[in-house]
Write a protein that holds these residues in place. Structure first.
Motif, mmCIF file in Angstrom:
data_model
loop_
_atom_site.group_PDB
_atom_site.id
_atom_site.type_symbol
_atom_site.label_atom_id
_atom_site.label_comp_id
_atom_site.label_asym_id
_atom_site.label_seq_id
_atom_site.Cartn_x
_atom_site.Cartn_y
_atom_site.Cartn_z
ATOM 1 N N MET A 235 74.692 -6.491 55.627
ATOM 2 C CA MET A 235 73.996 -5.324 56.163
ATOM 3 C C MET A 235 73.929 -4.197 55.136
ATOM 4 O O MET A 235 74.643 -4.236 54.123
ATOM 5 C CB MET A 235 74.626 -4.875 57.476
ATOM 6 C CG MET A 235 76.111 -4.700 57.460
ATOM 7 S SD MET A 235 76.726 -4.229 59.078
ATOM 8 C CE MET A 235 76.507 -5.698 60.041
ATOM 9 N N ALA B 197 73.767 0.039 58.444
ATOM 10 C CA ALA B 197 74.793 -0.065 59.496
ATOM 11 C C ALA B 197 74.464 0.715 60.755
ATOM 12 O O ALA B 197 75.281 0.764 61.676
ATOM 13 C CB ALA B 197 76.179 0.341 58.981
ATOM 14 N N GLY C 273 66.714 -2.533 59.120
ATOM 15 C CA GLY C 273 66.266 -3.855 59.547
ATOM 16 C C GLY C 273 66.903 -5.011 58.790
ATOM 17 O O GLY C 273 66.604 -6.170 59.042
#
Ligand SMILES: Cc1cc2nc3c(=O)[nH]c(=O)nc-3n(C[C@H](O)[C@H](O)[C@H](O)COP(=O)(O)OP(=O)(O)OC[C@H]3O[C@@H](n4cnc5c(N)ncnc54)[C@H](O)[C@@H]3O)c2cc1C
Ligand code: FES
Length: 289
Positions: free
Chosen positions: A251, A254, A259
């Motif tokens: 990620m 976060a 996206g």
């Protein structure tokens, strides 16, 4: 009795802008294994310490290098010390490994959902961890033990590749010595003086002392381990609506902006990382988003 499925806990981000890291001082560095270390951190701005729910993570920023998501591994009952346990795998985690007491690290968070610890009251609790997966589950166990009388049987099943990869040895010893907690550790390959269980952690599930019809299971580890763990729990009779997993996929922001972690309508960063199994099952079949 069957345990009812629950909504997972979240706390609000305490920092005004969730994209701006807050400066934390490294107070302690502890080497857990050859590639895994624990950092104890304290806020440098004198503002309130971070409260979190077990299972949440922070974005840790090694200045000039990059930012990575790392679960909080400390005791939620002791928020004055922010604890993170990290395996060194690449650029950012290698830079974090080089930090010394007194150095500064950026912290954004806490983010995401937590383990259903409060909601599991009245049930047996089965915690199944593989490798570094014990780090996000540690806070759940601390919280269960702090309110031990509200739970039925509590079982920790922990597997690593070799005895040298076992994390939190001091804590495991303390947990082992308790009469109200069942701890079983296993290694894939025995080495040295190891006299304990040998084999994968999923093999421990069939014999573990819990009532499958009144249990909440919390599982974290490599995804293949989590898939087999779910199968074994199901074979034992645990309802899939009572099985929770933490999805530790890549990620960036976060907070649901970029996206990067999105899968259809699901964002791992804000709808997870802890999910009820039956809600995340299709995602487990997909390698990376
Ligand atoms: C919600 C969440 C919580 C996490 N909690 C922890 C934790 O408590 N402790 C911990 O050690 N790690 C944790 N991770 C994994 C950690 O974020 C990655 O290991 C880290 O981002 C790697 O960064 P790097 O720059 O050091 O490595 P990179 O240079 O980015 O990558 C090096 C290697 O690691 C692999 N990798 C990168 N990210 C991940 C990932 N998310 N999972 C598995 N492999 C990855 C890459 O594919 C590559 O092979 C968590 C991840 C998420 C999403
Ligand atoms: S990490 Fe950016 S949307 Fe989830």
């Amino acid at each position: 009795m069957s345990t009812k499925p629950v909504e997972l806990p979240k706390t609000a981000t305490p920092w005004p802008d969730p994209m701006i890291p807050r400066a934390y001082r490294v107070d302690q560095v502890r080497q857990e294994t050859s590639d895994t270390f624990t950092l104890e951190l304290a806020p440098q701005d004198g503002k309130p310490e971070m409260s979190f729910v077990p299972g949440q993570f922070n974005m840790l920023y090694a200045f000039g290098v990059g930012e990575v998501p790392i679960s909080i591994s400390g005791d939620p009952g002791k928020p004055a010390v922010l604890v993170h346990t990290t395996r060194e795998v690449g650029t950012v985690t290698r830079a974090m490994r080089r930090l010394k007491p007194g150095d500064t690290l950026g912290v954004r968070g806490p983010f995401g959902t937590g383990w259903p610890v409060t909601q599991a009251r009245g049930s047996d609790v089965v915690i199944v961890a593989g490798g570094i997966g014990l780090a996000p589950l540690g806070p759940a166990l601390y919280q269960v033990l702090a309110a031990r009388k509200y739970y039925g049987r509590v079982v920790l099943l922990y597997g690593t590749r070799t005895p040298a990869d076992i994390l939190f040895r001091r804590e495991l010893q303390q947990w082992h010595s308790r009469f109200d907690l069942e701890v079983h550790v296993t290694v894939d390959r025995a080495m040295g003086t190891w006299r304990g269980n040998v084999g994968v952690v999923t093999a421990l599930i069939a014999r573990a002392p819990f009532d499958p019809h009144s249990s909440v299971a919390m599982v974290c580890g490599p995804e293949v381990m989590m898939r087999f763990t779910v199968q074994e729990l199901e074979r034992r009779g645990v309802g899939l609506e009572n099985v929770y997993l933490s999805m530790e996929r890549n990620m960036k922001c976060a907070v649901g902006f970029c996206g990067h972690c999105q899968f259809g309508p699901t964002f791992i960063c804000k709808d997870g990382p802890v999910f009820r199994y039956d809600r995340i099952q299709p995602l487990l079949a997909i390698r990376e988003i």
